[in-house]
Design a protein around this motif. Sequence first.
Motif, short mmCIF file in Angstrom:
data_model
loop_
_atom_site.label_atom_id
_atom_site.label_comp_id
_atom_site.label_asym_id
_atom_site.label_seq_id
_atom_site.Cartn_x
_atom_site.Cartn_y
_atom_site.Cartn_z
N VAL A 158 -4.63 0.22 4.56
CA VAL A 158 -3.78 -0.79 5.20
C VAL A 158 -4.65 -1.88 5.82
O VAL A 158 -4.38 -3.08 5.67
N SER B 239 -4.31 8.94 7.16
CA SER B 239 -4.76 8.95 5.76
C SER B 239 -4.52 7.60 5.06
O SER B 239 -5.13 7.32 4.04
N GLU B 240 -3.63 6.79 5.61
CA GLU B 240 -3.32 5.50 4.97
C GLU B 240 -3.99 4.34 5.70
O GLU B 240 -3.91 3.19 5.28
N GLN C 22 0.83 -1.22 0.00
CA GLN C 22 0.00 0.00 0.00
C GLN C 22 0.87 1.27 0.00
O GLN C 22 0.36 2.37 0.08
N HIS C 23 2.19 1.08 -0.02
CA HIS C 23 3.15 2.20 0.07
C HIS C 23 2.90 3.03 1.33
O HIS C 23 3.06 4.24 1.33
N ALA C 24 2.44 2.36 2.38
CA ALA C 24 2.16 3.10 3.62
C ALA C 24 3.46 3.28 4.40
O ALA C 24 4.36 2.46 4.33
N VAL D 145 0.56 3.92 11.50
CA VAL D 145 0.64 4.51 10.15
C VAL D 145 -0.12 5.84 10.14
O VAL D 145 -0.93 6.08 11.03
#
Length: 484
Positions: A390, A385-386, A362-364, A382
């Motif tokens: 996730v 916003s992510e 998720q590129h978190a 995290v």
Amino acid sequence: MIVMKFGGTSVGTTDSIGSVAQIVACALEKQAARAPAASDGEPGEDSPGVMVVVSAMSGVTNTLIDAAQTAAAGDETPYRDARSQLLVRHQVVAGQLIEDGVERAALGRLFDNRLREFERLCRSITVLGELTQRGLDVVSGVGERLSAPLLAAVLRARGVKAQFVDAGELIITDDQYGSANPLMGPTLARCRDRLLPMLQSGVVPVVTGFVGATENGVPTTLGRGGSDYSAAVLGAALDAAEIQIWTDVDGVMTADPRIVANARSMAELSYEEVAELAYYGAKVLHPKTATPAVDRKIPLRVLNTFNPGHPGTRIVERTRELRHGVKAITAVRDLRLITISGRGMIGVPGIAARTFDAVARQHANVLMISQGSSEQSICFVVPESEGEAVIAALKEAFARELAQQMIEEIASQPDIVIVAVIGAGMKGTPGIAARVFSALGERGINVIAIAQGSSEANISLVVLQASADDAIRAIHDTFELGTE
Ligand code: ADP
Ligand code: ASP
Ligand code: MG
């Protein structure tokens, strides 16, 4: 040669821009007095000159971003208002600080052209009904492309030989729009070609902060607050003697002065300490600022445009004093804590690996990880916003384990803050974590999770948003950071 970066508040009003011009003129005189006549043409400690890097006027980047986002949603009023409001704001400063009519007219045309271009971009965003990160980089860099030519002209009006340079010509980056990474090889070559001749002939380059461009010339930005990073990249490329970050406080402070009334400016910090502080939310410096300076051991200094006599904070490889172990407290807000738990996890290999694999897809950005020794749970933090993405990814990755109740729950707690306690002197100083906990315990503040980085320059605590400011003040008091 020194690099002087001025932030948004430093160029926010006519008065502050006047102070900036004064500070630059003084620095130039000092540099000229100490530097030997033009050296062998190499940059570095002994080469003369001053380079200026400048942010957009305060609030301008936010206005531009809001305008682009509302344009994508079909509302054209904000960008039209922004265009006229920004034109007036920059022209007022030019009108008050630049007497020469020809110079003022040229600047007026430049502002007008840039803002027309901005309006055209927003119009096409409305037509498309979509705002890409690449498009947003073009729009959000407009502020620096107005403030830098303005400051260059104000300096000329004061008798300083200054010339505007667009960092799109200097800082070559990858194409990670929104937080692009400078490519030092091509950046170095461009800086030498473009800036050295200027510096050697006594011209002050006034460079846009925040922005860069890909090798193909597509505009990028280095991330919010990125002008500090621009200054460090340019300083490293030319091997500056010092990189100065001029802002609106007396240096890097023991805590955010808006939260802790008796926060104090620190005379000296190490690169490691400042990197931890910036990473964990101290807005005074962009998190990557120290990176380019470290390799070449270029000192950074954080100074106050509104109190230029104050020595500020010097950031170097190794500091002389190690006080209390703890030096500063900072916080990252708007986070979510995600916990995966279940008795069936015990002894099952690979759960952690699969968890972070799903998160990485998720590129978190994971800010902290903590695993109980019982192996019954893993928790990590995290950005809010992510969070949703996730959790969805984890539910998919562990669908079988959830169905079989090997994993009982993937829980999430919003309104989370990480409070980071920082100081290189914490290494080998026993009892610091205990003091932190008792300070919080005495005030009834619940610590949800804790992690200590391997550098030992940082202990991070997870607390609820509602108690974060109290936690910061409690730790600041316990370690008496407000007194020298
Ligand atoms: P600039 O526009 O000059 O880049 P910023 O607003 O980005 O300035 O950063 C300066 C602000 O950072 C200060 O006004 C202060 O409120 C805030 N800040 C947060 N934490 C700290 C800290 N530890 N030390 C100094 N300032 C801090
Ligand atoms: N103007 C940009 C921002 O507001 C960059 C900076 O100020 O450093 O994020
Ligand atoms: Mg900043």
